[in-house]
Design an enzyme around this catalytic site. Structure first.
Site, PDB file in Angstrom:
ATOM      1  N   TYR A   1       0.895  -1.154   0.000  1.00 22.61           N
ATOM      2  CA  TYR A   1       0.000   0.000   0.000  1.00 22.61           C
ATOM      3  C   TYR A   1       0.936   1.206   0.000  1.00 22.61           C
ATOM      4  O   TYR A   1       1.796   1.311   0.875  1.00 22.61           O
ATOM      5  CB  TYR A   1      -0.859   0.017   1.265  1.00 22.61           C
ATOM      6  CG  TYR A   1      -2.152  -0.740   1.148  1.00 22.61           C
ATOM      7  CD1 TYR A   1      -2.587  -1.569   2.175  1.00 22.61           C
ATOM      8  CD2 TYR A   1      -2.974  -0.624   0.034  1.00 22.61           C
ATOM      9  CE1 TYR A   1      -3.792  -2.267   2.099  1.00 22.61           C
ATOM     10  CE2 TYR A   1      -4.179  -1.323  -0.063  1.00 22.61           C
ATOM     11  CZ  TYR A   1      -4.575  -2.127   0.979  1.00 22.61           C
ATOM     12  OH  TYR A   1      -5.767  -2.821   0.906  1.00 22.61           O
TER      13      TYR A   1
ATOM     14  N   ASP B   1      -6.161  -0.730  -6.374  1.00 26.56           N
ATOM     15  CA  ASP B   1      -7.631  -0.643  -6.376  1.00 26.56           C
ATOM     16  C   ASP B   1      -8.164  -0.114  -5.045  1.00 26.56           C
ATOM     17  O   ASP B   1      -9.351  -0.197  -4.765  1.00 26.56           O
ATOM     18  CB  ASP B   1      -8.255  -2.020  -6.677  1.00 26.56           C
ATOM     19  CG  ASP B   1      -7.841  -3.066  -5.640  1.00 26.56           C
ATOM     20  OD1 ASP B   1      -8.166  -4.253  -5.831  1.00 26.56           O
ATOM     21  OD2 ASP B   1      -7.196  -2.701  -4.634  1.00 26.56           O
TER      22      ASP B   1
ATOM     23  N   HIS C   1     -10.101  -7.058  -5.290  1.00 33.61           N
ATOM     24  CA  HIS C   1      -9.809  -7.013  -3.845  1.00 33.61           C
ATOM     25  C   HIS C   1     -10.775  -7.910  -3.064  1.00 33.61           C
ATOM     26  O   HIS C   1     -11.179  -7.591  -1.946  1.00 33.61           O
ATOM     27  CB  HIS C   1      -9.952  -5.557  -3.387  1.00 33.61           C
ATOM     28  CG  HIS C   1      -9.018  -5.107  -2.303  1.00 33.61           C
ATOM     29  ND1 HIS C   1      -7.908  -4.324  -2.490  1.00 33.61           N
ATOM     30  CD2 HIS C   1      -9.083  -5.305  -0.971  1.00 33.61           C
ATOM     31  CE1 HIS C   1      -7.329  -4.055  -1.328  1.00 33.61           C
ATOM     32  NE2 HIS C   1      -8.028  -4.651  -0.396  1.00 33.61           N
TER      33      HIS C   1
HETATM   34  C1  FNS Z   1     -10.102 -11.357   2.605  1.00 35.59           C
HETATM   35  C2  FNS Z   1      -9.209 -10.154   2.638  1.00 35.59           C
HETATM   36  C3  FNS Z   1      -8.675  -9.673   1.446  1.00 35.59           C
HETATM   37  C4  FNS Z   1      -7.820  -8.561   1.457  1.00 35.59           C
HETATM   38  C5  FNS Z   1      -7.522  -7.927   2.695  1.00 35.59           C
HETATM   39  C6  FNS Z   1      -8.042  -8.396   3.902  1.00 35.59           C
HETATM   40  C7  FNS Z   1      -8.890  -9.510   3.876  1.00 35.59           C
HETATM   41  C8  FNS Z   1      -9.445 -10.010   5.170  1.00 35.59           C
HETATM   42  N1  FNS Z   1      -6.751  -6.759   2.674  1.00 35.59           N
HETATM   43  S1  FNS Z   1      -7.517  -5.398   3.231  1.00 35.59           S
HETATM   44  O1  FNS Z   1      -7.789  -5.578   4.627  1.00 35.59           O
HETATM   45  O2  FNS Z   1      -6.709  -4.232   2.985  1.00 35.59           O
HETATM   46  O3  FNS Z   1      -8.750  -5.312   2.415  1.00 35.59           O
HETATM   47  C9  FNS Z   1      -5.859  -6.622   1.632  1.00 35.59           C
HETATM   48  C10 FNS Z   1      -4.681  -5.830   1.743  1.00 35.59           C
HETATM   49  O4  FNS Z   1      -4.246  -5.436   2.839  1.00 35.59           O
HETATM   50  N2  FNS Z   1      -4.008  -5.538   0.579  1.00 35.59           N
HETATM   51  C11 FNS Z   1      -4.398  -6.040  -0.643  1.00 35.59           C
HETATM   52  O5  FNS Z   1      -3.768  -5.759  -1.667  1.00 35.59           O
HETATM   53  N3  FNS Z   1      -5.487  -6.870  -0.754  1.00 35.59           N
HETATM   54  C12 FNS Z   1      -6.187  -7.190   0.355  1.00 35.59           C
HETATM   55  N4  FNS Z   1      -7.208  -8.100   0.277  1.00 35.59           N
HETATM   56  C13 FNS Z   1      -7.605  -8.662  -1.052  1.00 35.59           C
HETATM   57  C14 FNS Z   1      -6.843  -9.960  -1.359  1.00 35.59           C
HETATM   58  O6  FNS Z   1      -5.484  -9.682  -1.672  1.00 35.59           O
HETATM   59  C15 FNS Z   1      -7.449 -10.672  -2.572  1.00 35.59           C
HETATM   60  O7  FNS Z   1      -7.606  -9.755  -3.629  1.00 35.59           O
HETATM   61  C16 FNS Z   1      -8.789 -11.311  -2.202  1.00 35.59           C
HETATM   62  O8  FNS Z   1      -8.760 -11.849  -0.911  1.00 35.59           O
HETATM   63  C17 FNS Z   1      -9.115 -12.433  -3.198  1.00 35.59           C
HETATM   64  O9  FNS Z   1     -10.392 -12.948  -2.933  1.00 35.59           O
HETATM   65  P1  FNS Z   1     -10.640 -14.270  -2.039  1.00 35.59           P
HETATM   66  O10 FNS Z   1     -10.526 -13.821  -0.631  1.00 35.59           O
HETATM   67  O11 FNS Z   1     -12.032 -14.685  -2.427  1.00 35.59           O
HETATM   68  O12 FNS Z   1      -9.593 -15.293  -2.425  1.00 35.59           O
END
Ligand code: FNS
Length: 506
Positions: free
Chosen positions: A244, A272, A364
């Site tokens: 990030y 994104d 995401h």
């Molecule tokens: C489930 C989950 C996903 C997050 C995630 C946290 C959780 C609990 N977080 S978030 O808190 O900021 O949204 C990140 C993150 O730190 N950075 C990121 O690039 N993607 C983040 N993602 C998105 C992740 O990298 C994938 O794009 C997404 O999880 C794929 O979908 P599935 O969970 O269905 O496999």
């Protein structure tokens, strides 16, 4: 206070305990005291949760939600009061609530890991046994949670065209990702706050990834520190880093160059999330934790504290990130650069023309813009258009396409591979695996995927991943979002739906 810490004499817990109000609020985290009085109203998680620990040791509440250096990064140095003598700190007794007792009972009623047959089973058990706040954060997605469900549904619009009478005695589902060997065409994608679901957090993923020869993408917002994760890796273990970008580019530069120095093999820049999505299950959890007076005050004082865990950790992200920054990234690191969160062919083409190493076609996990299309649908469009405009063929070593979102079966991965992806990212299933069964859960989840790959390659008639080609799938209806055909009531009512693994009578 600073001379105390400078002289190296520890503060006494009794001294800290005197600062237990809104007027003067000190807390202890990891054995050090901090004056958070002026931070109370800026804490996106609300002031109440901090005041609950005013004058006390807040470490156990702090750890699952915040990366270790969050407090030192967000408080000016003069607020860092220095070490506290541990013998003088009163232990915070953790009251076990009735719902916590019930949760622990359900935990003891989990089926054995042998009864867990697929990734969906982990989700079914995790939902019942993990702390509510953790479930809310992991399972939540943006707005009406349409995209999160479309991510999985889109795979159901792709059908296989298997071939027969090919010798599939030996099948091999290993591949290379950015030139590094992987035992399967998938990687463990970056998901924040691993310690919400299990005390070892992201270390569960590091260890299982090493054992199964898959690549872990380390999140910026991990609960474990970056160095803790790198130190837990095996010699030669391949890891990527998800970035990030901080509004303060010097912080980003330091993080990126440290990651490269520690041996990270790919920098995945998340594009994104100029602002984190509104994940209402996570937000609602936050309101439940707050008393109404706090919440209304939040509105009047303009500090939007309604974003639950997400906002508490993400206000540093720079919404001003733009294409012009790409050259700066190339100037600070030699790591391959990949954009994570590309959602249309035009941006994939710009990434290719900018000389990047690839893109992750992703929304995401549905946690950002609701009604963004699934990664797999965008993949079909990107392969066609980059073929048409730049004569590119996929999978392509020079410009690698990744997809994530909604993947729960090896067949999902094989559909993406057939359509040109180098590999697929998987997120929530591994979170649910360790939230329900700890490290053994992640190990089992990866073993299940190995078993599914072995079976599916045989039944597809594809001895290796290279043999999983476009002709093996029919994705012609991938973009038809038309309303579903009216349900076939009689047939549906006769169909006995499958059962998840279930708790023994708890
Ligand atoms: C489930 C989950 C996903 C997050 C995630 C946290 C959780 C609990 N977080 S978030 O808190 O900021 O949204 C990140 C993150 O730190 N950075 C990121 O690039 N993607 C983040 N993602 C998105 C992740 O990298 C994938 O794009 C997404 O999880 C794929 O979908 P599935 O969970 O269905 O496999």
């Amino acid at each position: 206070h600073t001379e105390m810490s400078n002289s190296g004499v520890s503060l006494s817990g009794k001294e800290v305990a005197k600062h237990n109000s809104r007027q003067s609020c000190w807390i202890i985290v990891h054995g050090k005291a901090y004056d958070v009085t002026e931070f109370l109203d800026d804490h996106p998680g609300g002031s109440k949760i901090i005041l609950k620990y005013a004058g006390k040791d807040a470490t156990q509440e702090y750890d699952p939600i915040h990366p270790p250096d969050a407090i030192t990064n967000n408080l000016p140095p003069e607020k860092h009061l220095g070490p506290v003598d541990p013998d003088t700190v009163e232990k915070v007794e953790v009251k076990i609530t009735d719902e916590e007792k019930a949760r622990q009972q359900r935990m003891s009623a989990r089926p054995s890991l042998d009864e867990i047959l697929n990734l969906h089973d982990f989700e079914a058990i995790a939902r019942q046994v993990m702390p509510e706040k953790a479930w809310a954060y992991y399972s939540s997605a943006a707005d009406d949670e349409i995209t999160i469900r479309e991510n999985h549904a889109a795979y159901h619009r792709i059908w296989f065209r298997p071939r027969i009478l090919r010798n599939v005695t030996k099948v091999d589902w290993s591949t290379t990702i950015l030139g590094h060997h992987s035992s399967m065409p998938l990687y463990i994608t970056a998901t924040a706050l691993g310690k919400l679901g299990h005390p070892d957090g992201e270390l569960n993923l590091t260890r299982a990834a090493a054992k199964h020869g898959v690549i872990q993408m380390i999140p910026t917002l991990a609960s474990c520190s970056f160095d803790e994760i790198m130190d837990a890796a095996q010699p030669g273990q391949v890891q990527f880093f998800q970035l990030y970008v901080n509004k303060d580019r010097n912080i980003t530069k330091r993080i990126v160059q440290h990651a490269e120095k520690r041996g990270i093999k790919g920098l995945f820049i998340t594009v994104d999330a100029p602002q984190l999505g509104r994940r209402e299950k996570d937000m609602r959890m936050k309101f439940e934790a707050e008393d109404p007076s706090e919440v209304s005050k939040a509105g009047s004082e303009g500090v939007d504290r309604s974003q639950g865990a997400a906002r508490a950790i993400s206000s540093f992200i720079d919404p001003g990130l733009e294409w012009a920054d790409i050259d700066w990234f190339k100037s600070i690191t030699k790591m391959p650069l990949i954009l994570k969160g590309v959602q249309c062919w035009e941006d994939a083409l710009m990434a290719y023309d900018a000389g990047l190493a690839g893109v992750v076609l992703s929304n995401h996990g549905g946690r950002q813009l609701d009604f963004a299309r699934s990664g797999i649908e965008v993949l079909v469009e990107v392969v066609a258009k980059l073929g048409e405009k730049r004569g590119l063929k996929f999978p392509n070593e020079k410009f690698q396409l990744f997809v994530d979102g909604g993947v729960r079966r090896a067949t999902d991965v094989l559909k993406a591979v057939a359509l040109g992806a180098t590999a697929v990212g998987v997120g929530r299933p591994f979170l649910y695996a360790f939230s329900s069964y700890g490290p053994e859960g992640v190990d089992k989840a990866l073993q299940i995927l190995h078993d599914e790959f072995e079976m599916n390659l045989r039944l597809l008639g594809a001895p290796t991943i290279k043999d999983v080609v476009p002709d093996m799938v029919d994705a012609s209806s991938i973009s038809s979002h038309g309303s579903a055909v009216p349900g076939d009531r009689l047939y549906d009512s006769n169909y006995e739906s499958m059962q998840h693994a279930r708790l023994r009578d708890a």
